[in-house]
Each structure stands twice: as structure tokens, then as C-alpha cells.
Scaffold this motif. Structure first.
Motif, PDB file in Angstrom:
ATOM      1  N   MET A   1      22.871 -58.271   8.974  1.00  0.00           N
ATOM      2  CA  MET A   1      24.226 -58.783   9.224  1.00  0.00           C
ATOM      3  C   MET A   1      25.020 -57.772  10.047  1.00  0.00           C
ATOM      4  O   MET A   1      25.038 -56.580   9.729  1.00  0.00           O
ATOM      5  N   ALA A   2      25.688 -58.250  11.107  1.00  0.00           N
ATOM      6  CA  ALA A   2      26.509 -57.370  11.934  1.00  0.00           C
ATOM      7  C   ALA A   2      27.842 -57.131  11.237  1.00  0.00           C
ATOM      8  O   ALA A   2      28.586 -58.074  10.951  1.00  0.00           O
ATOM      9  N   LEU A   3      28.157 -55.874  10.966  1.00  0.00           N
ATOM     10  CA  LEU A   3      29.388 -55.528  10.255  1.00  0.00           C
ATOM     11  C   LEU A   3      30.461 -55.158  11.275  1.00  0.00           C
ATOM     12  O   LEU A   3      30.808 -53.992  11.455  1.00  0.00           O
ATOM     13  N   GLU A   4      30.973 -56.162  11.963  1.00  0.00           N
ATOM     14  CA  GLU A   4      31.946 -55.948  13.022  1.00  0.00           C
ATOM     15  C   GLU A   4      33.362 -55.864  12.450  1.00  0.00           C
ATOM     16  O   GLU A   4      33.708 -56.596  11.517  1.00  0.00           O
ATOM     17  N   PRO A   5      34.210 -55.002  13.028  1.00  0.00           N
ATOM     18  CA  PRO A   5      35.588 -54.876  12.537  1.00  0.00           C
ATOM     19  C   PRO A   5      36.421 -56.110  12.876  1.00  0.00           C
ATOM     20  O   PRO A   5      36.294 -56.665  13.966  1.00  0.00           O
ATOM     21  N   PRO A   6      37.288 -56.551  11.954  1.00  0.00           N
ATOM     22  CA  PRO A   6      38.187 -57.673  12.236  1.00  0.00           C
ATOM     23  C   PRO A   6      39.177 -57.319  13.343  1.00  0.00           C
ATOM     24  O   PRO A   6      39.495 -56.143  13.567  1.00  0.00           O
ATOM     25  N   GLN A   7      39.704 -58.335  14.003  1.00  0.00           N
ATOM     26  CA  GLN A   7      40.630 -58.114  15.117  1.00  0.00           C
ATOM     27  C   GLN A   7      41.894 -57.394  14.666  1.00  0.00           C
ATOM     28  O   GLN A   7      42.463 -56.590  15.411  1.00  0.00           O
ATOM     29  N   ARG A   8      42.352 -57.660  13.448  1.00  0.00           N
ATOM     30  CA  ARG A   8      43.557 -56.992  12.956  1.00  0.00           C
ATOM     31  C   ARG A   8      43.373 -55.480  12.939  1.00  0.00           C
ATOM     32  O   ARG A   8      44.282 -54.726  13.313  1.00  0.00           O
ATOM     33  N   LEU A   9      42.198 -55.027  12.529  1.00  0.00           N
ATOM     34  CA  LEU A   9      41.915 -53.598  12.501  1.00  0.00           C
ATOM     35  C   LEU A   9      41.813 -53.035  13.910  1.00  0.00           C
ATOM     36  O   LEU A   9      42.342 -51.956  14.192  1.00  0.00           O
ATOM     37  N   VAL A  10      41.173 -53.750  14.788  1.00  0.00           N
ATOM     38  CA  VAL A  10      41.038 -53.306  16.179  1.00  0.00           C
ATOM     39  C   VAL A  10      42.421 -53.119  16.807  1.00  0.00           C
ATOM     40  O   VAL A  10      42.699 -52.110  17.457  1.00  0.00           O
ATOM     41  N   THR A  11      43.304 -54.088  16.593  1.00  0.00           N
ATOM     42  CA  THR A  11      44.654 -54.019  17.162  1.00  0.00           C
ATOM     43  C   THR A  11      45.440 -52.850  16.585  1.00  0.00           C
ATOM     44  O   THR A  11      46.082 -52.086  17.317  1.00  0.00           O
ATOM     45  N   ALA A  12      45.389 -52.692  15.261  1.00  0.00           N
ATOM     46  CA  ALA A  12      46.160 -51.629  14.606  1.00  0.00           C
ATOM     47  C   ALA A  12      45.694 -50.249  15.039  1.00  0.00           C
ATOM     48  O   ALA A  12      46.513 -49.368  15.343  1.00  0.00           O
ATOM     49  N   LEU A  13      44.380 -50.032  15.095  1.00  0.00           N
ATOM     50  CA  LEU A  13      43.882 -48.714  15.484  1.00  0.00           C
ATOM     51  C   LEU A  13      44.110 -48.456  16.961  1.00  0.00           C
ATOM     52  O   LEU A  13      44.229 -47.306  17.390  1.00  0.00           O
ATOM     53  N   GLY A  14      44.199 -49.524  17.745  1.00  0.00           N
ATOM     54  CA  GLY A  14      44.527 -49.343  19.156  1.00  0.00           C
ATOM     55  C   GLY A  14      45.917 -48.780  19.353  1.00  0.00           C
ATOM     56  O   GLY A  14      46.186 -48.080  20.343  1.00  0.00           O
ATOM     57  N   GLU A  15      46.824 -49.067  18.421  1.00  0.00           N
ATOM     58  CA  GLU A  15      48.184 -48.539  18.507  1.00  0.00           C
ATOM     59  C   GLU A  15      48.237 -47.049  18.194  1.00  0.00           C
ATOM     60  O   GLU A  15      49.053 -46.314  18.747  1.00  0.00           O
ATOM     61  N   THR A  16      47.364 -46.601  17.297  1.00  0.00           N
ATOM     62  CA  THR A  16      47.433 -45.219  16.822  1.00  0.00           C
ATOM     63  C   THR A  16      46.400 -44.301  17.440  1.00  0.00           C
ATOM     64  O   THR A  16      46.440 -43.101  17.241  1.00  0.00           O
ATOM     65  N   ALA A  17      45.463 -44.865  18.200  1.00  0.00           N
ATOM     66  CA  ALA A  17      44.415 -44.048  18.821  1.00  0.00           C
ATOM     67  C   ALA A  17      44.319 -44.358  20.306  1.00  0.00           C
ATOM     68  O   ALA A  17      43.273 -44.669  20.835  1.00  0.00           O
ATOM     69  N   GLN A  18      45.440 -44.255  20.978  1.00  0.00           N
ATOM     70  CA  GLN A  18      45.500 -44.598  22.393  1.00  0.00           C
ATOM     71  C   GLN A  18      44.817 -43.555  23.271  1.00  0.00           C
ATOM     72  O   GLN A  18      44.689 -43.739  24.479  1.00  0.00           O
ATOM     73  N   ASP A  19      44.373 -42.472  22.676  1.00  0.00           N
ATOM     74  CA  ASP A  19      43.704 -41.420  23.446  1.00  0.00           C
ATOM     75  C   ASP A  19      42.191 -41.619  23.486  1.00  0.00           C
ATOM     76  O   ASP A  19      41.455 -40.743  23.925  1.00  0.00           O
ATOM     77  N   GLY A  20      41.699 -42.768  23.016  1.00  0.00           N
ATOM     78  CA  GLY A  20      40.280 -43.060  23.185  1.00  0.00           C
ATOM     79  C   GLY A  20      39.397 -42.709  22.010  1.00  0.00           C
ATOM     80  O   GLY A  20      38.254 -42.295  22.187  1.00  0.00           O
ATOM     81  N   GLU A  43      27.877 -59.169   1.237  1.00  0.00           N
ATOM     82  CA  GLU A  43      28.323 -60.558   1.190  1.00  0.00           C
ATOM     83  C   GLU A  43      29.036 -60.926   2.484  1.00  0.00           C
ATOM     84  O   GLU A  43      28.636 -61.831   3.193  1.00  0.00           O
ATOM     85  N   ARG A  44      30.099 -60.176   2.791  1.00  0.00           N
ATOM     86  CA  ARG A  44      30.825 -60.437   4.038  1.00  0.00           C
ATOM     87  C   ARG A  44      31.855 -59.341   4.273  1.00  0.00           C
ATOM     88  O   ARG A  44      32.214 -58.604   3.350  1.00  0.00           O
ATOM     89  N   VAL A  45      32.307 -59.256   5.512  1.00  0.00           N
ATOM     90  CA  VAL A  45      33.441 -58.395   5.850  1.00  0.00           C
ATOM     91  C   VAL A  45      34.716 -59.104   5.417  1.00  0.00           C
ATOM     92  O   VAL A  45      34.868 -60.315   5.633  1.00  0.00           O
ATOM     93  N   HIS A  46      35.621 -58.365   4.779  1.00  0.00           N
ATOM     94  CA  HIS A  46      36.878 -58.966   4.343  1.00  0.00           C
ATOM     95  C   HIS A  46      37.776 -59.197   5.554  1.00  0.00           C
ATOM     96  O   HIS A  46      38.052 -58.287   6.326  1.00  0.00           O
ATOM     97  N   VAL A  47      38.217 -60.443   5.734  1.00  0.00           N
ATOM     98  CA  VAL A  47      39.054 -60.845   6.858  1.00  0.00           C
ATOM     99  C   VAL A  47      40.304 -61.540   6.322  1.00  0.00           C
ATOM    100  O   VAL A  47      40.202 -62.352   5.394  1.00  0.00           O
ATOM    101  N   PRO A  48      41.513 -61.254   6.829  1.00  0.00           N
ATOM    102  CA  PRO A  48      41.751 -60.414   7.999  1.00  0.00           C
ATOM    103  C   PRO A  48      41.642 -58.920   7.737  1.00  0.00           C
ATOM    104  O   PRO A  48      41.637 -58.136   8.664  1.00  0.00           O
ATOM    105  N   GLY A  49      41.606 -58.521   6.465  1.00  0.00           N
ATOM    106  CA  GLY A  49      41.456 -57.109   6.143  1.00  0.00           C
ATOM    107  C   GLY A  49      42.730 -56.319   6.379  1.00  0.00           C
ATOM    108  O   GLY A  49      43.794 -56.876   6.650  1.00  0.00           O
ATOM    109  N   ARG A  51      44.896 -52.762   8.029  1.00  0.00           N
ATOM    110  CA  ARG A  51      45.162 -52.189   9.339  1.00  0.00           C
ATOM    111  C   ARG A  51      44.606 -50.782   9.491  1.00  0.00           C
ATOM    112  O   ARG A  51      44.714 -50.186  10.554  1.00  0.00           O
ATOM    113  N   SER A  52      44.018 -50.241   8.423  1.00  0.00           N
ATOM    114  CA  SER A  52      43.585 -48.844   8.494  1.00  0.00           C
ATOM    115  C   SER A  52      42.085 -48.649   8.342  1.00  0.00           C
ATOM    116  O   SER A  52      41.583 -47.547   8.580  1.00  0.00           O
TER     117      SER A  52
END
Length: 297
Positions: A1-20, A43-49, A51-52
Motif C-alpha cells: 500500500m502506498a502511504l502517501e501524505p494527504p493534501q492537507r498535510l502537503v499544503t500546511a507543510l508547504g507554508e512552513t517549509a518554503q526553503d525546500g 488499514e489506511r492513511v487517516h484523511v484529511p488528517g 497539518r503537522s
């Protein structure tokens, strides 16, 4: 199973890690390694999960439901591990792998979709405050937790750098409050660090348990301050929001035996800091709410 991060997490970390920060890129592989190391069934990744960090619903080898949590190193997962181990399930989610050496956390499973915030406001504040009180314990003697002075010192530097003409008076008031508060004597306890109603989830072992600490050592008023502004959008929308806020400060201070003026001061500092930070990352609506709320204090 691919354990991909939810979009909410991607968006939130993009705000705080703008340096790459490349943690998100490495996350699926790190999650799969943590699962294999603990011999878990996913079982599954919790969505929307949240922000951290990433929360994966799993089962132990004996079928016990649990949650595997992974957060970036800058979120201090080892500090969270140490705090949860010290609380040992008293008022907080229970850590199931206290001796693990990687950055993942295996936790008892709570009802992640049912928080104290789902209760009517008065009941929610009462239950949240009762949970928070349980966490205020003596820190372990060999602790390496950050102090309130250290954390707010970094925040104060960032606030000064972002204090343009529009918010400068509030920033000055918040910084002055911090200096006065740090100069006085106060009880020192292990604190949750980022406590709010949404951090208190329904459980089986106890009705309500705290999750997601960013632990810090300091006075209880600092911890309680974040709870004062819970449901800030409702406070701002109310024509009597400012008087409700003052009553909330008084009620929470009295119920948890915290000095009212110290609670007001830390509430001011934390609201302004959050508001300035929200502006810095482009969350203008959040910033407006927080800074208007701070103006009432």
C-alpha cells in the motif's frame, strides 16, 4: 500500500517549509519502513488528517488497533515521545513503543474524528480544561525539553522582523507582556505546548485524551492561553465577543487556579504571534481574526 501524505498535510507543510524541505518526498518510504520495523498491518492513511504529520491507522500483530504517526524532524518527534512516555497515558494518548529509536510514534488508537470541539462550547471548555490539568506535572529530572523562554524568544525575534506599521502596536504590547511575564516567579511544569479543543480526542480507556503535544517547560498559564481563543471565529462574529473573551479568561483562570493577569498576558502574546505568523505565510483571514482578538486583550 502506498502511504502517501494527504493534501492537507502537503499544503500546511508547504507554508512552513518554503526553503525546500524534502521530508515529504521521503515520507512514503519512511512510513513503509516504520510499518515493517513494527510488524504492523496497515488499514489506511487517516484523511484529511492533521497539518503537522502523517497518521496511519494500523493494527499490531495481535490485532490491537493503533496509530502510526510520522512528523518532520523540525516538529521534534523525540520531544513528543519523551513527553508521552512521561505522562504514561495519564491525560494523554498512550505511547505503545517507548523504546523505538526512529522518528515514528506508535500510539493507542482514539476516535480521531471525535474531539472535544464537537461538544457545546461551555462543555467543551470544561472537558478540555480538565484534560489539560492532568498534564501539568513535574518534568523528568533529566529532561531536554525546550523552555517557554527559549520558544518565545525565537518567536519574538520573528515577530520583530515582521512588525510593519499596521501591527506594530500589538507586537510591541505582546513583546512587553512577554518580558514582564518571564521576569516574574511562576510554577514550572511540563506543558502540552500546543493545546486546544481539537487536540482532545475521545477514547475507550478514558472519555477524553490529549494528542499532538509540542512539549515545553514553563508555567501553566502559557499552556492555557491557547485554549482561551478556541473558536475564535465564533468570538469575532459575536457582537459581545470582547466581553465573552474577558469572562473566558476569568473563568479558566479561576477553574485551573492560574493567575488571571498572567493568563491574559500569555493569551495576548500567543494570539499576536500566531496572527503575525499567519500573515507571513499568506493566511490573511486567519491573521485578521487573531489580531482582532488580540486587540480585545
Amino acid at each position: 500500500m502506498a502511504l502517501e501524505p494527504p493534501q492537507r498535510l502537503v499544503t500546511a507543510l508547504g507554508e512552513t517549509a518554503q526553503d525546500g524541505d524534502d521530508w515529504l518526498e521521503r515520507l512514503p518510504e519512511a512510513a513503509e519502513q516504520a510499518v515493517a520495523l513494527r510488524e504492523l498491518t496497515v488499514e489506511r492513511v487517516h484523511v484529511p488528517g492533521g497539518r503537522s504529520g502523517l497518521a496511519v491507522l494500523v493494527r499490531l500483530a495481535d490485532g490491537t488497533p493503533a496509530v502510526l504517526k510520522l512528523v518532520p524532524p523540525r516538529s521534534r518527534p523525540q520531544s513528543e515521545r519523551a513527553a508521552l512516555a512521561h505522562w504514561a497515558g495519564f491525560g494523554a494518548v498512550r505511547l505503545l513503543d517507548p523504546s523505538a529509536a526512529d522518528g515514528a510514534l506508535l500510539l493507542e488508537r482514539l476516535h480521531r474524528d471525535v474531539s472535544v470541539r464537537s461538544l457545546p462550547e461551555a462543555k467543551a471548555l470544561l472537558e478540555a480544561a480538565g484534560t489539560l490539568r492532568r498534564l501539568w506535572v513535574e518534568p523528568p529530572s533529566n529532561h531536554r525539553f525546550e523552555t517557554v523562554a527559549e520558544r518565545t524568544g525565537r518567536q519574538a525575534d520573528a515577530m520583530r522582523a515582521s512588525a510593519d506599521g499596521e501591527v506594530a502596536p500589538l507586537v510591541e504590547a505582546a513583546l512587553a507582556a512577554r518580558e514582564e511575564l518571564l521576569g516574574g516567579d511562576a510554577e514550572v511544569r511540563l506543558l502540552h505546548g500546543t493545546f486546544r479543543q481539537s487536540k482532545v480526542l475521545a477514547g475507550e480507556r478514558l472519555p477524553w485524551l490529549a494528542v499532538g503535544p509540542d512539549p515545553v517547560i514553563g508555567e501553566p498559564a502559557f499552556d492555557l492561553a491557547r485554549l482561551v481563543r478556541d473558536r475564535v471565529e465564533d468570538l469575532i462574529a459575536s457582537p459581545s465577543g470582547s466581553s465573552i473573551t474577558r469572562r473566558r479568561v476569568k473563568k479558566l483562570a479561576e477553574s485551573l487556579d492560574v493567575d488571571q493577569e498572567r493568563l491574559r498576558g500569555w493569551t495576548l502574546f500567543r494570539a499576536v504571534e500566531s496572527g503575525v505568523r499567519a500573515r507571513r505565510v499568506g493566511r490573511e483571514q486567519d491573521a485578521e481574526l487573531l489580531l482582532e482578538f488580540a486587540g480585545w486583550l
